[in-house]
Design an enzyme around this catalytic site. Structure first.
Site, PDB file in Angstrom:
ATOM      1  N   CYS A 190       0.849  -1.182   0.000  1.00 34.22           N
ATOM      2  CA  CYS A 190       0.000   0.000   0.000  1.00 34.22           C
ATOM      3  C   CYS A 190       0.886   1.233   0.000  1.00 34.22           C
ATOM      4  CB  CYS A 190      -0.894   0.000   1.241  1.00 34.22           C
ATOM      5  SG  CYS A 190      -2.002   1.401   1.366  1.00 34.22           S
ATOM      6  N   HIS A 249      -8.933  -3.821  -2.520  1.00 32.63           N
ATOM      7  CA  HIS A 249      -8.042  -2.995  -1.693  1.00 32.63           C
ATOM      8  C   HIS A 249      -8.516  -1.542  -1.703  1.00 32.63           C
ATOM      9  CE1 HIS A 249      -3.831  -1.910  -0.287  1.00 32.63           C
ATOM     10  NE2 HIS A 249      -4.248  -0.747  -0.762  1.00 32.63           N
ATOM     11  N   GLU A 250      -8.808  -1.003  -2.896  1.00 32.60           N
ATOM     12  CA  GLU A 250      -9.231   0.405  -2.987  1.00 32.60           C
ATOM     13  C   GLU A 250     -10.609   0.612  -2.368  1.00 32.60           C
ATOM     14  OE1 GLU A 250      -6.922   2.423  -3.544  1.00 32.60           O
ATOM     15  OE2 GLU A 250      -5.550   0.953  -4.394  1.00 32.60           O
ATOM     16  N   HIS A 264     -10.184   0.939   1.315  1.00 33.38           N
ATOM     17  CA  HIS A 264      -9.731   2.277   1.720  1.00 33.38           C
ATOM     18  C   HIS A 264     -10.905   3.213   1.943  1.00 33.38           C
ATOM     19  CE1 HIS A 264      -5.416   2.433   1.840  1.00 33.38           C
ATOM     20  NE2 HIS A 264      -5.286   1.900   0.642  1.00 33.38           N
TER      21      HIS A 264
END
Length: 182
Positions: A104, A146-147, A150
């Site tokens: 990251c 993953h995004e 976030h």
């Protein structure tokens, strides 16, 4: 031959938010205005992602708590996927669960084996407000998940347990970017 503009060429590189910054650990707000400010944010996200040599970047990683991310990421067949999603919703994450190395830009230089599904579908909008659906497999599916994490206020370290989590947090604590300034 490529047609159209290159994403990020008109953006400015912004400082990355790092592990521990509160903006990374809180859910982001929905985007309600699709205009020039949003277009500038997307350009800045691309410029910052490319400068940091990443494959994806969420708005809160540059201090903007809005539901937007960009990507320029290959899948496992080395097919390039390039785009952005505003107000994304992860509508599918299925298939085989694979533990693979994940890093990251908000934890520079670190990575850990993280479990993700090998297929993901994200729905949302483009910078102009048009509906968009993005399908990902393999590494690109990992990037999409993953995004989306976030934007929910989660980082990949939150998915780790036991010794993997402890080891990553120890390494983060010793990282040069995490040293407290006097």
């Amino acid at each position: 031959m490529r047609h159209g503009s290159i994403p990020g060429v008109h953006g400015r590189v912004r400082p990355l938010t790092l592990l521990g910054d509160p903006v990374l650990h809180a859910p982001c707000r929905e985007v309600t205005e699709f205009g020039p400010e949003l277009a500038r944010l997307v350009e800045d996200l691309f410029a910052t992602m490319y400068a940091a040599q990443g494959v994806g970047l969420a708005a809160n990683q540059i201090g903007e708590p809005l539901r937007v991310f960009v990507y320029d990421c290959p899948d496992d067949e080395d097919v390039r996927h390039l785009g952005h999603v505003v107000n994304p919703r992860l509508v599918e994450a299925d298939g085989v669960v694979v533990r693979g190395p994940e890093g990251c830009l908000s934890l520079p230089g670190l990575e850990a084996g993280t479990e993700r599904h090998d297929h993901a579908v994200v729905e949302g909008f483009t910078v102009t407000g048009e509906p968009v659906t993005v399908h990902g497999t393999g590494f690109f599916a990992r990037c999409l998940q993953h995004e989306c994490d976030h934007l929910e206020g989660r980082i990949y370290a939150d998915r780790l347990t036991g010794w993997r989590h402890r080891r990553l947090m120890r390494r983060a604590g010793r990282a040069s970017w995490n040293r407290q300034q006097d």
